[in-house]
Structure formats: structure tokens, C-alpha cells
Design an enzyme around this catalytic site. Sequence first.
Site, PDB file in Angstrom:
ATOM      1  N   ASP A  37      45.756  41.403  34.889  1.00 28.56           N
ATOM      2  CA  ASP A  37      46.273  39.908  34.300  1.00 28.56           C
ATOM      3  C   ASP A  37      44.756  39.550  33.615  1.00 28.56           C
ATOM      4  O   ASP A  37      43.849  39.987  33.730  1.00 28.56           O
ATOM      5  CB  ASP A  37      46.437  38.902  35.317  1.00 28.56           C
ATOM      6  CG  ASP A  37      45.482  38.792  36.539  1.00 28.56           C
ATOM      7  OD1 ASP A  37      44.706  40.114  36.713  1.00 28.56           O
ATOM      8  OD2 ASP A  37      45.225  37.842  37.063  1.00 28.56           O
ATOM      9  N   GLU A  72      44.638  38.682  39.523  1.00 32.50           N
ATOM     10  CA  GLU A  72      43.189  38.636  40.072  1.00 32.50           C
ATOM     11  C   GLU A  72      42.477  37.325  39.620  1.00 32.50           C
ATOM     12  O   GLU A  72      41.413  36.744  40.094  1.00 32.50           O
ATOM     13  CB  GLU A  72      42.405  39.739  39.445  1.00 32.50           C
ATOM     14  CG  GLU A  72      41.110  40.134  39.972  1.00 32.50           C
ATOM     15  CD  GLU A  72      39.913  39.376  38.855  1.00 32.50           C
ATOM     16  OE1 GLU A  72      38.850  39.222  39.347  1.00 32.50           O
ATOM     17  OE2 GLU A  72      40.258  38.863  38.120  1.00 32.50           O
TER      18      GLU A  72
END
Length: 380
Positions: free
Chosen positions: A86, A144
Site C-alpha cells: 500500500d 502498512e
Amino acid sequence: MPATSAATPPTGSAPALDPFADIVDLTAAIVDVPSVSGDERALADAVEQALRTHAPHLEVIRDGDTVIARTDRGLDRRVLLAGHLDTVPIADNLPSHRRERDGREELVGRGSCDMKGGVAVLLALAVRADAAPVDLTWVFYDHEEVAAADNSLTRLAAERPELLQADFAILGEPTSAGVEGGCKGTMKLEVTARGIAAHSARDWVGDNAIHHLAPVLGRLADYEARRAVIDGLEYRECLNVVAISGGIAGNVIPDRASATLNYRFAPDTSVAQAEAHVREVLSGLDVTIEVTDAAAGALPGLDTPAARDFLAAIGEGTSVAAKQGWTDVARFSALGTPAVNFGPGDPLLAHTDDEHVPTADLRHALAGLARFLGTEVPTA
């Protein structure tokens, strides 16, 4: 026999990734798949598809939008390599593009530095390292860049810890293709002062809570942070006020005010010790202190056999330093796995509108990890 089960099957719309492509082209292809936290599905599908198509030596496991790939050759040592899929929100910096600046080539685009460059390096090696001297676990994970509770490593550590077990872990966070050992812990605290509300024209009947924060600010302004040297790496602690709040109107003496503190502490300090230290720094002041968030750091672990082999393989010219921030290496450390950060890109460029990665970093990181894993990759 490699597994074929998938908890979350591919959607069928995943773009095709060629893990045998030039590393810069592969990075660009990964960058060009938008994957803001919470929207990683398409990229997770593409990574899974690439592994299932090109890496028959790997057992591939899908857990939500996390893709895990493993060898199980019965070797004495296991190394885990992880990278998050991400990014933070896009800032008009997609699609990616290349540019020449100050005599070097750069790939520009959201996630190029943090950390799709690292993901590309890991994916390129996952399909090639079928005869590594250690068993390998590759983890491409989601969420994350948001709250720790949403990070898929949190879920895996709680529900499927066996998938994260290893003797040594490498996290592909940007380090300018150097090694950054361990990480500092982090703690947020709310320091609150109380007073008595009154009309500001008659302040003598009130008690200004904001003024009571002055001694807090004074102590922190005079604070001398500790420098801890661990395994030859220097971690610089930091204790700062990062926000102040208080007051309800321009004609009211405030009866409450608070300062938000952020303490970054060396990895030889526990969360409990960190809290005790802040309370000692502010002892005797008429305030309340509440810890609102905390995460322990990670020791560098550079003295383990796997870490020594890794440092020897990547070359003497590679810098080795302490990680001054917090990263997911702390999650592996909590599981008893020494971990380091190693990936392409300058961490100071993470999340910036001009996020980019030098293409030389991509090639250096790829070549270094390839030597460690005993595999060959194209040099250009």
C-alpha cells in the site's frame, strides 16, 4: 508440492506483472497499479498471479490482500523478506515516469520510494531464488500506512504466526540501498493541565490551564536526549511536543489544556521504561500524563549468523546505520526474529509529492540481495 489454495481469489482484473523484466520496468509497472491503503486488491492479485505463474518452487498462500510465498526444502535456516503493497494517497503523481536529474536517472511516482521499489526487488528475486542456501518466506502485505491494528502483519502474528517464523528478516523499506538495523520505539502521550474557567476580563477569578503547560515546555526545551550505541549503531532518542490544544473562545480563560508528546526511544528501552522516563522528566509538575499509543523498537541483531552472511554478501561499500524511525522490523523482533531494513530509495522522500527512486538504487538492492540468496540477475 506448492499449494494452490487462496483465501481471497484473484478478481480476474489484475494487471500482468513480468517479474523477469528489467527491474526499473517492473517497478514502474507496480507503481502504476494504484494501491492506497484499503485498495490493495488489484496489486495483491497481480503479485499472486505472477508468483503462481512464474515460481513453481514456491507454496503461495493468500490471506486477505496479503500474499505469502514459501519454500520448504528442510534447510537449517529460514529468511523472511517482506514488503508492503500500500501507499499513502496519490498526489497527482501517477502514472510513473523517468527523468534525468543531476546526472542520474530517477523513477518518479507515488510509492516508487515507499516501498514499491522494494516490492519489485523482492518479486524479481522470489521467482529466481529457487536454489537459495536457506529456506525463504516472501511476504507482500497490506495496510502498512494506516493504524497498526489494520496492518495485516498484526493479524498474521495473532492468527497465523507460523507463517512469519524465521531466523532472520529483511524489510524492504527505503534505506538508499544501505542497511539500517533495528528501529527505535515510539510513544505518544497526552499531558493535561487543569485550571478554572472565567471571563478573560476578570482573569483573577480564574486559573489559566494553558499557562500551566509552560513548565512542561520549559523542561522539554532544555531536555538533552540520550544517544545509545547498540551493536556499533547509534540511536538518537527524541522527546518533543508535537501539538498543543486548549481554549474555547477569545474571551474565556481556559480550564483545560493539553500537549501531545512523541517520544522516540532506543531499542534497548522497553515501553514501560520509556513511560517511566517521561514521567521522571515531568515529575513534580501539576499535570496528568496518559500514554495514548506505544510500540517497542527492535534491536539490530547484526551479530546473528544470517545477518553476518547478509552483510558479507551485499558488499563492504554498503552503509550500515541505525534506523532512526519505527518500522515493521519491530513486529518481527517481537516474534523473536532479528530484522533489518534494506531497500531502494531515500526515506526522506517517502510520502512527498516528488516521491522518486534512483534507478541505481533499484539495481544495487537487487544485486546485493541476489548475492545473498545465491542467484543471478541481469546487470542492466
